[in-house]
Motif scaffolding. Structure first.
Motif, PDB file in Angstrom:
ATOM      1  N   LEU A 126     -89.169  31.000 -26.126  1.00  0.00           N
ATOM      2  CA  LEU A 126     -89.850  31.491 -24.958  1.00  0.00           C
ATOM      3  C   LEU A 126     -89.614  30.679 -23.619  1.00  0.00           C
ATOM      4  CD1 LEU A 126     -92.070  33.891 -24.803  1.00  0.00           C
ATOM      5  CD2 LEU A 126     -93.779  32.002 -24.518  1.00  0.00           C
ATOM      6  N   LYS A 127     -89.804  29.608 -23.822  1.00  0.00           N
ATOM      7  CA  LYS A 127     -89.370  28.670 -22.495  1.00  0.00           C
ATOM      8  C   LYS A 127     -87.930  28.867 -22.020  1.00  0.00           C
ATOM      9  CE  LYS A 127     -93.048  25.097 -23.525  1.00  0.00           C
ATOM     10  NZ  LYS A 127     -93.111  23.849 -23.991  1.00  0.00           N
ATOM     11  N   THR A 128     -86.934  28.793 -22.976  1.00  0.00           N
ATOM     12  CA  THR A 128     -85.646  28.937 -22.692  1.00  0.00           C
ATOM     13  C   THR A 128     -85.417  30.349 -21.899  1.00  0.00           C
ATOM     14  OG1 THR A 128     -85.153  27.372 -24.466  1.00  0.00           O
ATOM     15  CG2 THR A 128     -83.394  28.838 -23.756  1.00  0.00           C
ATOM     16  N   GLY A 174     -82.068  36.316 -31.506  1.00  0.00           N
ATOM     17  CA  GLY A 174     -82.068  36.716 -32.866  1.00  0.00           C
ATOM     18  C   GLY A 174     -83.406  36.692 -33.462  1.00  0.00           C
ATOM     19  N   PHE A 175     -84.392  36.323 -32.931  1.00  0.00           N
ATOM     20  CA  PHE A 175     -85.843  36.303 -33.512  1.00  0.00           C
ATOM     21  C   PHE A 175     -86.912  36.345 -32.530  1.00  0.00           C
ATOM     22  CE2 PHE A 175     -89.318  34.322 -35.698  1.00  0.00           C
ATOM     23  CZ  PHE A 175     -89.323  34.679 -37.081  1.00  0.00           C
ATOM     24  N   GLY A 176     -88.026  37.386 -32.914  1.00  0.00           N
ATOM     25  CA  GLY A 176     -89.007  37.380 -32.011  1.00  0.00           C
ATOM     26  C   GLY A 176     -90.220  36.398 -32.233  1.00  0.00           C
ATOM     27  N   GLY A 177     -91.145  36.904 -33.055  1.00  0.00           N
ATOM     28  CA  GLY A 177     -92.150  35.871 -33.509  1.00  0.00           C
ATOM     29  C   GLY A 177     -93.626  35.901 -32.748  1.00  0.00           C
ATOM     30  N   ILE A 178     -93.601  36.512 -31.685  1.00  0.00           N
ATOM     31  CA  ILE A 178     -94.676  36.430 -30.995  1.00  0.00           C
ATOM     32  C   ILE A 178     -95.582  37.610 -31.691  1.00  0.00           C
ATOM     33  CG2 ILE A 178     -95.948  37.237 -28.741  1.00  0.00           C
ATOM     34  CD1 ILE A 178     -94.285  34.488 -28.805  1.00  0.00           C
ATOM     35  N   SER A 179     -96.904  37.154 -31.977  1.00  0.00           N
ATOM     36  CA  SER A 179     -97.931  38.198 -32.621  1.00  0.00           C
ATOM     37  C   SER A 179     -98.924  38.981 -31.643  1.00  0.00           C
ATOM     38  CB  SER A 179     -98.753  37.514 -33.825  1.00  0.00           C
ATOM     39  OG  SER A 179     -99.368  36.383 -33.444  1.00  0.00           O
ATOM     40  N   VAL A 200     -96.481  42.658 -26.086  1.00  0.00           N
ATOM     41  CA  VAL A 200     -96.062  41.866 -27.478  1.00  0.00           C
ATOM     42  C   VAL A 200     -94.397  42.495 -27.500  1.00  0.00           C
ATOM     43  CG1 VAL A 200     -96.042  41.609 -29.786  1.00  0.00           C
ATOM     44  CG2 VAL A 200     -98.081  41.338 -28.337  1.00  0.00           C
ATOM     45  N   ALA A 201     -94.402  43.955 -27.707  1.00  0.00           N
ATOM     46  CA  ALA A 201     -93.081  44.554 -28.156  1.00  0.00           C
ATOM     47  C   ALA A 201     -91.848  43.999 -27.062  1.00  0.00           C
ATOM     48  CB  ALA A 201     -93.218  46.015 -28.020  1.00  0.00           C
ATOM     49  N   THR A 202     -92.439  44.044 -25.729  1.00  0.00           N
ATOM     50  CA  THR A 202     -91.101  43.574 -24.605  1.00  0.00           C
ATOM     51  C   THR A 202     -90.832  42.298 -24.758  1.00  0.00           C
ATOM     52  OG1 THR A 202     -92.505  45.107 -22.928  1.00  0.00           O
ATOM     53  CG2 THR A 202     -91.187  43.386 -22.286  1.00  0.00           C
ATOM     54  N   LEU A 243     -86.777  38.173 -26.861  1.00  0.00           N
ATOM     55  CA  LEU A 243     -86.202  37.092 -28.035  1.00  0.00           C
ATOM     56  C   LEU A 243     -85.598  37.737 -28.862  1.00  0.00           C
ATOM     57  CD1 LEU A 243     -89.983  35.740 -28.042  1.00  0.00           C
ATOM     58  CD2 LEU A 243     -88.119  34.617 -26.953  1.00  0.00           C
ATOM     59  N   ARG A 244     -85.492  38.803 -29.670  1.00  0.00           N
ATOM     60  CA  ARG A 244     -84.463  39.054 -30.466  1.00  0.00           C
ATOM     61  C   ARG A 244     -83.355  39.118 -29.826  1.00  0.00           C
ATOM     62  NH1 ARG A 244     -88.581  42.598 -31.918  1.00  0.00           N
ATOM     63  NH2 ARG A 244     -87.619  44.435 -30.861  1.00  0.00           N
ATOM     64  N   GLU A 245     -82.944  39.757 -28.391  1.00  0.00           N
ATOM     65  CA  GLU A 245     -81.890  40.098 -27.905  1.00  0.00           C
ATOM     66  C   GLU A 245     -81.089  38.632 -27.514  1.00  0.00           C
ATOM     67  OE1 GLU A 245     -82.696  42.298 -24.681  1.00  0.00           O
ATOM     68  OE2 GLU A 245     -82.652  44.222 -25.630  1.00  0.00           O
ATOM     69  N   LYS A 246     -81.983  37.715 -27.066  1.00  0.00           N
ATOM     70  CA  LYS A 246     -81.434  36.226 -26.633  1.00  0.00           C
ATOM     71  C   LYS A 246     -81.436  35.389 -27.869  1.00  0.00           C
ATOM     72  CE  LYS A 246     -81.340  37.440 -22.439  1.00  0.00           C
ATOM     73  NZ  LYS A 246     -80.076  37.440 -21.455  1.00  0.00           N
TER      74      LYS A 246
END
Length: 224
Positions: free
Chosen positions: A160-162, A209-214, A197-199, A204-207
């Motif tokens: 998220l920070k990156t 490969g994994f989201g993870g925010i609930s 959340v979806a945004t 994160l998935r695009e950058k």
């Protein structure tokens, strides 16, 4: 008369030869099938040592954090990011709208009421700057502060920070597409939370490969 037995013996020999040939072909087919099945099992990981590790065994992928291992404010690590679990309802469930990533990023099913709440810790992170944006087709604008939570380890917070700049841009676009009537009711604000959340997870998935925010939380919410 002496030629009759010899004539009878020739067809019998041919018949035995055919049976032997058919039997040999059957053995070859069975052996070939056994070898093929063995190679398939080894390649698919059904037998030990031959297969590739499963996706969930990837050491670089964020891991779910059980409540017993969660961090608390003042207990080390990045101050206060390991908060109390079980808040926000959606934490510990699969990410809203995420259906990829190795069969969905399952956060774990919630435990029944009165049995300890969510099984996984809530790792919180407050985004530093507030967000200000016009609303869709409106003279009003919105200013909000956001915090996020994840049941995964600090790798999600690091991601998220990156990608802070890309995430902030996506959040502002989402706010700009928000209709006026969505920011004046509790139900509308809850819907906006899900959209945010979806945004964030999409970026994160695009950058990474994994989201993870609930979940996301409003730390400030002003409409003018």
């Amino acid at each position: 008369m002496s030629d009759a037995p010899a004539a009878d013996a020739a067809p019998k020999k041919k018949g035995k030869l055919k049976m032997i040939v058919i039997g040999a072909v059957g053995v070859i087919v069975l052996l070939g099938g056994g070898v093929g099945a063995g190679l398939y099992a080894a390649g698919s990981g059904m037998v030990g040592g031959g297969g590739k590790p499963a996706a969930h065994d990837d050491p670089n992928k964020p891991k779910l954090v059980p409540k017993s291992e969660q961090k608390h404010p003042g207990a080390g690590g990045e101050g206060g990011e390991g908060g109390e679990g079980g808040h926000g309802g959606g934490e510990g469930a699969a990410e809203g709208g995420e259906g990829g990533e190795g069969g969905g990023e399952a956060h774990g099913a919630p435990t029944p009421e009165g049995h300890g709440g969510e099984p996984y810790a809530s790792n919180y992170f407050a985004m530093e700057k507030e967000f200000t944006s016009n609303l869709q087709d409106s003279v009003h604008f919105i200013q909000i502060g956001l915090a996020v939570s994840t049941p995964y380890d600090d790798k999600v917070i690091t991601n998220l920070k990156t990608n802070d700049i890309a995430i902030r841009s996506a959040i502002l676009l989402t706010l700009g597409d928000t209709p006026e009537d969505q920011v004046f009711t509790g139900a509308g604000k809850a819907q906006l939370q899900k959209r945010l959340v979806a945004t964030i997870n999409q970026v994160l998935r695009e950058k990474e490969g994994f989201g993870g925010i609930s979940n996301v939380y409003f730390t400030t919410f002003v409409v003018q």
